[in-house]
Design an enzyme around this catalytic site. Structure first.
Site, PDB file in Angstrom:
ATOM      1  N   ASP A   1       0.811  -1.226   0.000  1.00 27.92           N
ATOM      2  CA  ASP A   1       0.000   0.000   0.000  1.00 27.92           C
ATOM      3  C   ASP A   1       0.844   1.275   0.000  1.00 27.92           C
ATOM      4  O   ASP A   1       0.419   2.310   0.510  1.00 27.92           O
ATOM      5  CB  ASP A   1      -0.960   0.019   1.208  1.00 27.92           C
ATOM      6  CG  ASP A   1      -1.881  -1.184   1.204  1.00 27.92           C
ATOM      7  OD1 ASP A   1      -2.236  -1.654   0.106  1.00 27.92           O
ATOM      8  OD2 ASP A   1      -2.240  -1.665   2.305  1.00 27.92           O
TER       9      ASP A   1
ATOM     10  N   LYS B   1       1.966   2.120  -5.096  1.00 28.41           N
ATOM     11  CA  LYS B   1       2.477   1.525  -6.344  1.00 28.41           C
ATOM     12  C   LYS B   1       1.541   1.829  -7.503  1.00 28.41           C
ATOM     13  O   LYS B   1       1.974   2.103  -8.623  1.00 28.41           O
ATOM     14  CB  LYS B   1       2.615  -0.007  -6.183  1.00 28.41           C
ATOM     15  CG  LYS B   1       3.590  -0.421  -5.113  1.00 28.41           C
ATOM     16  CD  LYS B   1       3.615  -1.928  -4.919  1.00 28.41           C
ATOM     17  CE  LYS B   1       2.351  -2.483  -4.290  1.00 28.41           C
ATOM     18  NZ  LYS B   1       2.114  -2.063  -2.904  1.00 28.41           N
TER      19      LYS B   1
ATOM     20  N   GLY C   1      -4.450  -4.328  -3.871  1.00 28.91           N
ATOM     21  CA  GLY C   1      -5.449  -3.297  -4.151  1.00 28.91           C
ATOM     22  C   GLY C   1      -4.691  -2.040  -4.493  1.00 28.91           C
ATOM     23  O   GLY C   1      -4.105  -1.412  -3.618  1.00 28.91           O
TER      24      GLY C   1
HETATM   25  P1  GDP Z   1      -0.723   0.382  -3.531  1.00 23.28           P
HETATM   26  O1  GDP Z   1      -1.354  -0.880  -3.068  1.00 23.28           O
HETATM   27  O2  GDP Z   1       0.752   0.414  -3.269  1.00 23.28           O
HETATM   28  O3  GDP Z   1      -1.039   0.723  -4.948  1.00 23.28           O
HETATM   29  O4  GDP Z   1      -1.336   1.537  -2.627  1.00 23.28           O
HETATM   30  P2  GDP Z   1      -2.896   1.706  -2.245  1.00 23.28           P
HETATM   31  O5  GDP Z   1      -3.641   2.138  -3.442  1.00 23.28           O
HETATM   32  O6  GDP Z   1      -3.378   0.514  -1.523  1.00 23.28           O
HETATM   33  O7  GDP Z   1      -2.800   2.858  -1.164  1.00 23.28           O
HETATM   34  C1  GDP Z   1      -2.229   4.112  -1.451  1.00 23.28           C
HETATM   35  C2  GDP Z   1      -3.291   5.210  -1.209  1.00 23.28           C
HETATM   36  O8  GDP Z   1      -2.660   6.463  -1.135  1.00 23.28           O
HETATM   37  C3  GDP Z   1      -4.302   5.307  -2.326  1.00 23.28           C
HETATM   38  O9  GDP Z   1      -5.551   5.654  -1.768  1.00 23.28           O
HETATM   39  C4  GDP Z   1      -3.773   6.457  -3.183  1.00 23.28           C
HETATM   40  O10 GDP Z   1      -4.793   7.141  -3.907  1.00 23.28           O
HETATM   41  C5  GDP Z   1      -3.186   7.349  -2.122  1.00 23.28           C
HETATM   42  N1  GDP Z   1      -2.050   8.175  -2.532  1.00 23.28           N
HETATM   43  C6  GDP Z   1      -1.024   7.866  -3.356  1.00 23.28           C
HETATM   44  N2  GDP Z   1      -0.107   8.856  -3.385  1.00 23.28           N
HETATM   45  C7  GDP Z   1      -0.567   9.826  -2.548  1.00 23.28           C
HETATM   46  C8  GDP Z   1      -0.056  11.084  -2.130  1.00 23.28           C
HETATM   47  O11 GDP Z   1       1.037  11.516  -2.491  1.00 23.28           O
HETATM   48  N3  GDP Z   1      -0.811  11.779  -1.233  1.00 23.28           N
HETATM   49  C9  GDP Z   1      -2.000  11.326  -0.774  1.00 23.28           C
HETATM   50  N4  GDP Z   1      -2.670  12.081   0.106  1.00 23.28           N
HETATM   51  N5  GDP Z   1      -2.521  10.147  -1.151  1.00 23.28           N
HETATM   52  C10 GDP Z   1      -1.817   9.403  -2.022  1.00 23.28           C
HETATM   53  P1  IMO Z   2      -0.882  -4.164  -2.230  1.00 28.07           P
HETATM   54  O1  IMO Z   2      -0.413  -4.746  -3.537  1.00 28.07           O
HETATM   55  C1  IMO Z   2      -0.912  -4.546   2.103  1.00 28.07           C
HETATM   56  C2  IMO Z   2      -0.914  -8.592   3.754  1.00 28.07           C
HETATM   57  C3  IMO Z   2      -2.145  -9.036   4.526  1.00 28.07           C
HETATM   58  C4  IMO Z   2      -1.502  -9.975   5.523  1.00 28.07           C
HETATM   59  C5  IMO Z   2      -0.409 -10.653   4.692  1.00 28.07           C
HETATM   60  C6  IMO Z   2      -0.813 -12.004   4.112  1.00 28.07           C
HETATM   61  O2  IMO Z   2      -2.158  -3.428  -2.301  1.00 28.07           O
HETATM   62  O3  IMO Z   2       0.223  -3.397  -1.574  1.00 28.07           O
HETATM   63  P2  IMO Z   2      -2.379 -12.707   2.077  1.00 28.07           P
HETATM   64  O4  IMO Z   2      -3.832 -12.475   1.842  1.00 28.07           O
HETATM   65  O5  IMO Z   2      -1.501 -12.161   1.011  1.00 28.07           O
HETATM   66  O6  IMO Z   2      -2.052 -14.143   2.405  1.00 28.07           O
HETATM   67  O7  IMO Z   2      -2.062 -11.878   3.433  1.00 28.07           O
HETATM   68  O8  IMO Z   2      -0.109  -9.757   3.640  1.00 28.07           O
HETATM   69  N1  IMO Z   2      -1.172  -8.105   2.379  1.00 28.07           N
HETATM   70  C7  IMO Z   2      -1.118  -6.816   2.020  1.00 28.07           C
HETATM   71  N2  IMO Z   2      -0.930  -5.709   2.774  1.00 28.07           N
HETATM   72  N3  IMO Z   2      -1.038  -4.437   0.774  1.00 28.07           N
HETATM   73  C8  IMO Z   2      -1.197  -5.531   0.006  1.00 28.07           C
HETATM   74  O9  IMO Z   2      -1.208  -5.475  -1.344  1.00 28.07           O
HETATM   75  C9  IMO Z   2      -1.291  -6.795   0.635  1.00 28.07           C
HETATM   76  N4  IMO Z   2      -1.471  -8.057   0.189  1.00 28.07           N
HETATM   77  C10 IMO Z   2      -1.378  -8.850   1.266  1.00 28.07           C
HETATM   78  O10 IMO Z   2      -2.777  -7.943   5.137  1.00 28.07           O
HETATM   79  O11 IMO Z   2      -0.857  -9.252   6.541  1.00 28.07           O
HETATM   80 MG    MG Z   3      -2.866  -1.558  -1.823  1.00 27.59          MG
END
Ligand code: GDP
Ligand code: IMO
Ligand code: MG
Length: 432
Positions: A14, A17, A41
């Protein structure tokens, strides 16, 4: 000029990416996912509209981008088609036609979800806190050589007999080990059969596609899922996911050769978050942690769970730099720290015997008794939201980023100041 760039998470997932993969796709011809499944996600925000992709590579929003799912991915076909429908409803054109899947990718089936739930229940207070998407059990079947793969669908007799063997084993386990309900073979078979033709129409040789694209000078983006400290080998085992989330996983899970990678961009927040259980030395359980969660909207994109929050961990980042051969970092969500009086960076881990180490341990048990050693810097106390030029950042914010750069031993190529594509500061363009 770099043609093949990996974008991967350097913390616990999270990191943002999705935003960076989507952003860099404006320069890429192909985006490929190599590991994980719909536990990922990735949030993309374009003109105020939010799209979350799980299995589909983030490149899908760019109409000319070819999206690939490599052999290392675990594919839940039902979830995949739900996601494609959501994308089409959001106005994404030809999503299905632009998506190709490797025949060696594993099929993730309802029985894997049942095992994931039963296994977490049995672990009780020691639960991993998985996303409940069946990821671990699907990888278990792959490694045990009883998995079913997308390519098995070509011959229904083969598929049926492989599925029978897998489900016989898993149902025995569900019933006799977990005391849980069995999953009906026929219902799983029928579910897969109903999407078989659609899946087969996406079947392709991903490794060969990548090789010929590279030969033709095309730009390829490898989109990592999860993060470095969720890696099955180098994460905080057993509180990890079940794939290699580090740079090597992008290579094995796509079939691109190791020397075909030109640049590895690590994604990190200027703080940290973690969802699920496991060690987290810089976790904040106080009001500051709560404020970061609130301001940063730190709630899971897949499960909606509140994310744990904490300070930036340069100790962990130094490990991530080496594990991934990081070329540079993209530092995300600077704006989230705008209101804080001070910001802290973890520079070492103090162990129970008083010694301080500069690298993180390799297993969860070894984190017992670790206390973070912090360096404190003044907050900048003004808005950085949406800033696009390095010189326009408040000096204290720049100093913070420069210190993160020094302590992490990796240069910072990108700073993100908001979720939208244009809320970004480039110091270096990974594809240039
Ligand atoms: P990922 O799984 O690595 O793609 O990250 P997620 O989408 O799960 O979580 C990142 C969150 O941060 C998302 O809701 C993005 O829209 C938000 N986001 C990304 N870059 C920024 C930023 O520079 N500032 C803020 N406020 N939100 C951001
Ligand atoms: P993105 O790509 C954050 C975490 C789960 C749990 C552990 C194992 O959005 O960064 P799993 O279901 O993979 O067997 O869970 O890994 N986890 C993540 N945490 N971002 C993710 O994906 C994750 N995918 C799995 O919360 O701790
Ligand atoms: Mg994510």
């Amino acid at each position: 000029m770099p043609n093949s760039v990996i974008v991967l998470g350097t913390q616990w997932g999270d990191e943002g990416k999705g935003k960076i993969a989507d952003l860099l796709t404006s320069k890429a011809d192909i985006v490929v996912r190599s590991q994980g499944g719909n536990n990922a996600g990735h949030t993309l925000v374009v003109d105020g509209k939010k799209v979350v992709v799980r299995l589909v590579p983030s490149g899908i929003l760019h109409p000319d981008c070819l999206c690939l799912i490599g052999s290392g991915v675990v594919v839940n076909p039902t979830a995949l088609f739900e996601e494609i429908s959501e994308l089409e409803a959001a106005g994404v054109k030809n999503a299905e036609q632009r998506l190709k899947i490797c025949g060696a990718a594993s099929l993730l089936l309802p029985v894997h979800l049942a095992i994931d739930h039963a296994s977490e229940k049995k672990r009780g207070k020691n639960a991993i806190g998985t996303t409940g998407r069946g990821i671990g059990p699907c990888y278990e079947d792959k490694v045990a050589r009883r998995g079913v793969r997308v390519g098995d669908l070509l011959d229904l007799n083969i598929f049926r007999s492989k599925l029978q063997e897998l489900m016989e084993f898993r149902n025995f386990q569900l019933k006799h080990y977990y005391g849980a309900e069995e999953v009906s073979f026929e219902s799983v078979y029928e579910e897969v059969l109903s999407v078989r033709e659609r899946l087969l129409s996406m079947l392709d040789d991903v490794s060969a596609l990548l090789a010929s694209a590279r030969g033709a000078g095309k730009k390829i983006l490898f989109e990592g899922a999860q993060g470095t400290f969720l890696d099955i080998d180098y994460g905080t085992y057993p509180f990890v996911t079940s794939s290699n989330t580090t740079a090597g996983g992008c290579v094995t899970g796509s079939g691109a050769g190791p020397l075909s990678i030109d640049y590895v961009l690590g994604i990190a927040k200027v703080y940290t978050t973690r969802v699920g259980g496991g060690p987290y030395p810089t976790e904040l359980t106080d009001a500051t942690g709560e404020e970061i969660r609130k301001v940063g909207s730190e709630f899971g994109a897949v499960t909606g769970r509140p994310r744990r929050t904490g300070w930036y961990d340069a100790v962990a980042m130094r490990r991530a730099a080496a594990l991934n051969s990081l070329s540079a970092l993209a530092l995300m969500k600077l704006d989230v720290l705008d209101g804080l009086d001070e910001v802290k960076i973890c520079t070492g881990y103090r162990h129970a015997d008083g010694t301080v180490t500069q690298l993180p341990p390799l297993a969860a048990v070894e984190y017992e008794g670790i206390e973070p050693v912090y360096e404190t810097m003044p907050g900048w106390k003004c808005s950085t939201f949406g800033i696009t030029k390095w010189e326009e950042l408040p000096e204290k914010a720049r100093r913070y980023i420069e210190r993160l750069e020094e302590l992490s031993t990796v240069k910072v190529a990108i700073v993100s100041t908001g979720p939208e594509r244009n809320q970004t500061i480039y110091r270096e363009d990974p594809f240039a």
